[in-house]
Scaffold this active site. Structure first.
Site, PDB file in Angstrom:
ATOM      1  N   ASP A 626      49.944  -4.015 -11.127  1.00  0.00           N
ATOM      2  CA  ASP A 626      49.752  -3.933 -12.574  1.00  0.00           C
ATOM      3  C   ASP A 626      50.300  -2.591 -13.059  1.00  0.00           C
ATOM      4  O   ASP A 626      49.722  -1.542 -12.805  1.00  0.00           O
ATOM      5  CB  ASP A 626      48.259  -4.060 -12.920  1.00  0.00           C
ATOM      6  CG  ASP A 626      48.026  -4.212 -14.424  1.00  0.00           C
ATOM      7  OD1 ASP A 626      48.955  -3.937 -15.208  1.00  0.00           O
ATOM      8  OD2 ASP A 626      46.913  -4.596 -14.810  1.00  0.00           O
ATOM      9  N   HIS A 661      49.710  -7.562 -14.421  1.00  0.00           N
ATOM     10  CA  HIS A 661      48.716  -7.580 -15.493  1.00  0.00           C
ATOM     11  C   HIS A 661      48.299  -8.999 -15.867  1.00  0.00           C
ATOM     12  O   HIS A 661      47.307  -9.190 -16.553  1.00  0.00           O
ATOM     13  CB  HIS A 661      49.291  -6.855 -16.717  1.00  0.00           C
ATOM     14  CG  HIS A 661      48.255  -6.447 -17.706  1.00  0.00           C
ATOM     15  ND1 HIS A 661      47.216  -5.596 -17.384  1.00  0.00           N
ATOM     16  CD2 HIS A 661      48.070  -6.772 -19.010  1.00  0.00           C
ATOM     17  CE1 HIS A 661      46.460  -5.411 -18.468  1.00  0.00           C
ATOM     18  NE2 HIS A 661      46.953  -6.129 -19.452  1.00  0.00           N
TER      19      HIS A 661
END
Length: 688
Positions: A626, A661
């Protein structure tokens, strides 16, 4: 009630003497070393945490049947809204359990579709995803972006649609940018950052975006710089070519602030300068289309819920601007020009409405929709007489309709077949009172015939930030939750965009606590009205929603039985130090500003955990790739929570590998994660 035979021996996380001073206040940061995701010590810590979390989840008896039911329900055909370029239609389709949806093209809606891009073939495990596409105006070429393991870094390539062959063009170091073709089909505009250091490219801050033009058949090193601002490191540029090919419209953004600038360049004159049409960050402006020298724009200037204005670029002073569609009670979402009319999407109490106006701004009619829900699509060219749209609600899977402007009617185009009966469920919208007296809407969905005895497992999901609206949306995950007798509740918190820019600003910067108050009030309302009780109430949210539930669990640990913060912003003091985190300062405020620092420090989840407190059962979820909300937020929060927590409730972190993400995550990984989340809640909330 946690599986009684499972013991939690959390790893001891090393603490170091790290103290920083902000405006005279000392802030301890003992887990700073976890900010380096690639160090051997961090990797060992990740492995040690996963060695507790995954075995615990695996032994929950319900997990296998949950995964089986999720897989069974997920296995249905999913279509995107078709769009047209040149003489071709394009749409995405997922057969059911494919890790990534496939892009198809066809010349008429009756033709046999041809596979254009199958991202499932980009990698064996589905972790390379399509992250953007742009079709040339003649429908013969497609530029497409690829993201690896969920990273925001995107690499663009070009394909000949007729032959299916990739050209040699390769564009790297693109982030937060699409591509827009010139009408001679010789190249496209895009924005990129300078090449980062390979070792730290997932953590380093991103500044100084630049807008380029790439000519086909030439190396990226020869791309023409169209616009940059060496004096403005935070400015980003989105370049798009007008439908008629005449102008390049440059929207200038600064972080996540909705206020932007608007510039343009005449593409008929290669030597033309970039003209600054809107050169103050005072409102949001979005280019719609043009009529000669008249530019039509959507804006919230002097209209928090949005309006449509006309600016003559030959006479662009503000006192000459004309209002075409004034602000209304509903929130203006988007505007397009199709069938030589304005097609306007509104939000009315967080559900969609579509209205049509003529080009002078006079209302013509409202489009009849299939029900109360969320609409997407209504895209097209100025003289098209057809468009497509998708309709969804909490109990309606995404269904595609074709709208005929001449007949003024919708016809069903694609309807998915999902193995459930929507008539078994119901959605109600209630309005509850927040701490300061404001009325907040909330959607509540569950099986019909629910007994209001205070004993229903309830999942309260929220976001509340960045002007993003949570509207009715179908989800197999939530359907499985409701099949088990669960209640799914979504409040439209301040900080979102459901009621325009004032609603957004009421929950940002120094007013961020308002969002947490709204969410806590939603939980209290559900308990007070006997939907659930504290021992049956779970809360969840992702990204800014992860911050939301992290703050609420530190402020009211007594109120919830379980908490699921996903990829959350948990360190409100150091968030600007990583990748694009600095861009959130317009939303959250900056730790460098004393007043804003005090607000941030007062609610920062990481800094408000108190030793010796019994916290709700918590499963933090994050991913090692992420680079939007770096995993250090979740790592440090998990370490601090395990140190402070006292009691039998498990406080765990689940760390996904080769994922980011959330965008582009393969179906297989999504199903595994949802099965783990629901299994965790089945165990904690004692769901039979």
């Amino acid at each position: 009630m946690v599986s009684s035979h499972f013991t939690f021996n959390y790893p001891t996380t090393r603490q170091e003497e790290q103290v920083d001073r902000y405006h005279g206040i000392e802030v301890s940061d003992p887990y700073r070393w976890l900010e380096d995701p690639d160090s051997e010590e961090t990797r060992a810590w990740v492995a040690a945490q996963n060695q507790i979390t995954f075995p615990y989840l695996a032994q929950i008896p319900a997990r296998d049947s949950l995964k089986q039911r999720l897989t069974q329900l997920w296995d249905y055909e999913k279509y995107s809204v078709p769009f047209k370029e040149g003489d071709r239609y394009f749409y995405f389709k997922n057969d059911g359990l494919q890790n990534q949806s496939v892009l198809y093209t066809l010349e008429s809606l009756d033709d046999t579709p041809k596979v254009l891009l199958d991202p499932n073939k980009f990698s064996e495990d589905g972790t390379i995803a399509l992250a953007g596409l742009a079709v040339s105006e003649n429908g013969k070429l497609i530029a497409y972006g690829l993201s690896t393991s969920g990273s925001d870094w995107v690499e663009w390539k070009v394909k000949n649609i007729e032959t299916g062959e990739d050209l040699e063009d390769q564009i790297k170091w693109v982030k937060f940018s699409g591509a827009s073709w010139t009408h001679d089909h010789q190249g496209f505009f895009y924005s990129r950052y300078d090449e980062p250091k390979e070792k730290t490219k997932l953590e380093d801050v991103n500044y100084f975006q630049k807008l380029y033009y790439h000519r086909l058949g030439t190396p990226q090193s020869e791309d023409q710089l169209i616009y940059d601002r060496p004096d403005q490191k935070e400015w980003g540029f989105n370049g798009s070519v007008t439908e008629d090919g005449r102008y390049l419209i440059i929207s200038v953004w600064r972080g996540t602030d909705p206020k932007n600038l608007l510039f343009y360049k005449d593409l008929h004159n290669p030597e033309s300068e970039v003209i600054e049409l809107i050169n103050e960050f005072e409102a949001h402006y979005s280019f719609i289309d043009r009529d000669g020298s008249i530019f039509w724009l959507q804006t919230d200037l002097d209209a928090p819920k949005g309006r449509v204005i006309a600016i003559d670029i030959n006479n662009p002073q503000k006192n000459h601007w004309q209002e075409l569609i004034p602000e209304s009670e509903d929130t203006l979402q988007s505007v397009g020009v199709i069938n030589n009319q304005f097609v306007v999407e509104y939000l009315k109490d967080a559900h969609s409405a579509i209205k049509i106006f003529n080009l002078e701004g006079s209302f013509i009619r409202e489009v009849d929709l299939p029900g109360l829900g969320t609409v997407g699509g209504f895209d097209g060219k100025r003289y098209d007489t057809e468009t497509f749209y998708v309709f969804t609600s909490f109990t309606t899977p995404s269904t595609i309709y074709r709208y005929d402007f001449l007949k003024q009617e919708s016809t069903l185009f694609r309807q998915p077949q999902v193995d459930f009966n929507p008539d078994d469920y119901e959605t109600t919208q209630v309005f509850y009172t927040s701490k300061d007296g404001t009325q907040i809407p909330m959607f509540i969905t569950h099986k019909k015939g629910l007994s209001l005895d205070g004993n229903n497992p309830t999942y309260l999901y929220g976001y509340g930030g960045f002007g993003i609206s949570l509207t009715p949306n179908f989800s197999v995950s939530n359907l499985v939750w409701m099949e088990m007798g669960g209640v799914y509740a979504v409040p439209n918190l301040r900080g979102g965009g459901e009621y325009g820019e004032q609603w957004h600003q009421a929950g940002m910067k120094l007013k961020k606590q308002t969002v947490f108050d709204d969410f806590i009030a939603a939980a209290e309302w559900l308990i007070e009205h006997h939907y659930t009780s504290s021992k049956k109430l779970a809360i969840g949210g992702g990204s800014n929603g992860g911050l939301l539930v992290g703050a609420c669990m530190t402020q009211r640990p007594d109120l919830f039985a379980a908490v699921l913060p996903s990829v959350g912003v948990m360190d409100m003091i150091r968030f600007p130090q990583f990748t694009i985190g600095w861009a959130w300062c317009p939303e959250y405020g900056s730790p460098e500003n004393e007043e804003e620092f005090k607000t941030l420090y007062a609610y920062s989840p990481l800094h408000n955990l108190k030793p010796g407190t019994s916290y709700p059962a918590t499963m933090i979820t994050t991913a090692d790739h992420d680079d939007r909300v770096v995993p250090a937020h979740s790592f440090k929060f998990a370490a601090a929570l395990q140190k402070c927590h006292q009691g039998a409730n498990p406080v765990l972190i689940r760390i996904e590998t080769k994922a980011g993400h959330g965008a582009g995550k393969p179906t297989a990984k999504i199903i595994e994660e949802v099965a783990d989340k629901w299994a965790f809640l089945v165990d904690i909330l004692n769901i039979t």
